[in-house]
Design an enzyme around this catalytic site. Structure first.
Site, mmCIF file in Angstrom:
data_model
loop_
_atom_site.group_PDB
_atom_site.id
_atom_site.type_symbol
_atom_site.label_atom_id
_atom_site.label_comp_id
_atom_site.label_asym_id
_atom_site.label_seq_id
_atom_site.Cartn_x
_atom_site.Cartn_y
_atom_site.Cartn_z
ATOM 1 C CD1 TRP A 101 43.282 5.867 7.155
ATOM 2 C CD2 TRP A 101 44.823 4.503 6.277
ATOM 3 N NE1 TRP A 101 42.883 4.580 7.406
ATOM 4 C CE2 TRP A 101 43.810 3.716 6.884
ATOM 5 C CE3 TRP A 101 45.898 3.856 5.670
ATOM 6 C CZ2 TRP A 101 43.847 2.324 6.883
ATOM 7 C CZ3 TRP A 101 45.945 2.469 5.670
ATOM 8 C CH2 TRP A 101 44.920 1.718 6.269
ATOM 9 C CG ASP A 171 44.100 8.513 0.725
ATOM 10 O OD1 ASP A 171 43.112 8.080 0.087
ATOM 11 O OD2 ASP A 171 44.574 7.932 1.718
ATOM 12 C CE LYS A 195 38.083 3.738 3.465
ATOM 13 N NZ LYS A 195 37.844 2.932 4.657
#
Length: 361
Positions: A101, A171, A195
């Site tokens: 990511w 992030d 999540k």
């Protein structure tokens, strides 16, 4: 049979929240309308989004000079939005390459003309430990981007890198509200909801107000200043996803907030790591100091054994433990809504599987 969902996302949600959604679904607050039907311009939704923002501010101790924005497009859209809004002086950012990511964030920034410098990477050791920030040259970068928790690789920053006067953008998608960080250490934070915060379709952006509004005529759907002025309602927001997130935030407050979630996550992950570290069949490949509390990859080294284990775990009600294709093996995601009993059930299963394995080999 009790089902435990170890999916990395969309992920398990608190059972009381699911029950509340079920109760509200036919008629929200006795309005005669489902929450899926109410207007985003209605007083009903005004209450939902205002409460969600305030509860998030309370849980994270968000200072008044930070905006809380509700976006669509997933965390991935923010890999484009952040450089467009924030890389305004040098048009250059630094990146700590800690995995898939982080790499994606760098790629998306480069697509909009921002220069991306990889300050350190652990790709050559398969991202089994975190990159380290060293000798950061000031007055060079608009910001440094980090992924605080690497969902795929299973690493996480317990201590945030010191970037000095250079802004830090984080992030936090897979350990948002699951691990304690100071908002003031970041110029901006982004986090997909699916999540620890609810369902897919919502991304939270927390950004310091002096960083926005420096670029005119940005595409509307990525313009932080526009979304701040419009209270995240430039267009129809993801109403149902914000509603679900609001319920999760209230549940988190009832549970004791982020410090309590971190304590529980340390306990759950510690139980699994302790077993893996003493196992002769399974290995947790991540450096101990860099291990994630929420995403735990583990392997046997034999793809056939891994496949057999995953099949039998699924039959036993332990769902979605297959590892990401880039890592292989297994992965257990122990987000806030995963009870300790789920981690214990997984360890009990692995212990039995290992004992059976050695009896036949």
């Amino acid at each position: 049979m009790t089902i435990y969902n170890f999916s990395a996302g969309p992920a398990t949600m608190p059972q009381p929240v699911i029950q509340q959604i079920k109760d509200d679904l036919p008629s929200y607050k006795n309005s005669g309308m489902s929450v899926m039907e109410i207007s985003h311009r209605s007083s009903l939704f005004d209450g939902i989004i205002a409460d969600a923002e305030q509860d998030l501010r309370d849980l994270m101790n968000i200072p008044d000079n930070y905006k809380v924005l509700f976006f669509q497009g997933g965390g991935t859209l923010q890999f484009t939005a952040a450089p467009l809004n924030l890389a305004t002086k040098y048009h250059r950012i630094g990146l700590l390459d800690s995995g898939h990511w982080a790499d994606r964030a760098g790629d998306e920034a480069s697509r909009v003309g921002v220069k991306v410098d990889v300050l350190d990477s652990t790709k050559d050791i398969k991202y089994t430990e975190l990159p380290v920030l060293k000798d950061l040259k000031q007055d060079t970068y608009d910001y440094v981007h980090i992924t605080t928790n690497n969902t795929i690789e299973g690493t996480a920053y317990s201590k945030i890198p010191d970037t000095g006067a250079t802004e830090l953008v984080g992030d936090q998608s897979s350990n948002f509200l699951a691990q304690q960080y100071k908002v003031e250490d970041f110029g901006a934070i982004m986090a997909g909801a699916q999540k620890n915060l609810g369902i897919a379709g919502l991304t939270i952006v927390i950004v310091r107000d002096d960083l926005i509004g420096k670029v005119k005529n940005l595409p509307s759907m990525v313009d932080y200043e526009l979304f701040a002025k419009k209270n995240s309602m430039f267009n129809t927001p993801p109403v149902f996803a914000i509603y679900a997130a609001g319920l999760v935030l209230k549940w988190l407050k009832e549970q004791g907030g982020v410090p309590e979630m971190e304590r529980r996550n340390l306990k759950k992950s510690g139980l699994l790591y302790d077993y893996l570290d003493n196992s002769k069949l399974f290995t947790a490949p991540v450096k101990k100091a860099d291990r994630s509390l929420t995403n735990i990859p583990f392997i046997t080294g034999d793809p056939d054994v891994d496949a057999d284990l995953i099949s039998k775990a699924t039959a036993a009600g332990l769902l979605n433990i297959k590892g990401h294709r880039s890592v292989g093996g297994m992965r257990a995601s122990l987000y806030n809504a995963m009870p300790y009993e789920g981690a214990q059930a997984l360890v009990d299963f692995l212990e039995k599987y290992e004992a059976d394995y050695w009896r036949t080999h």
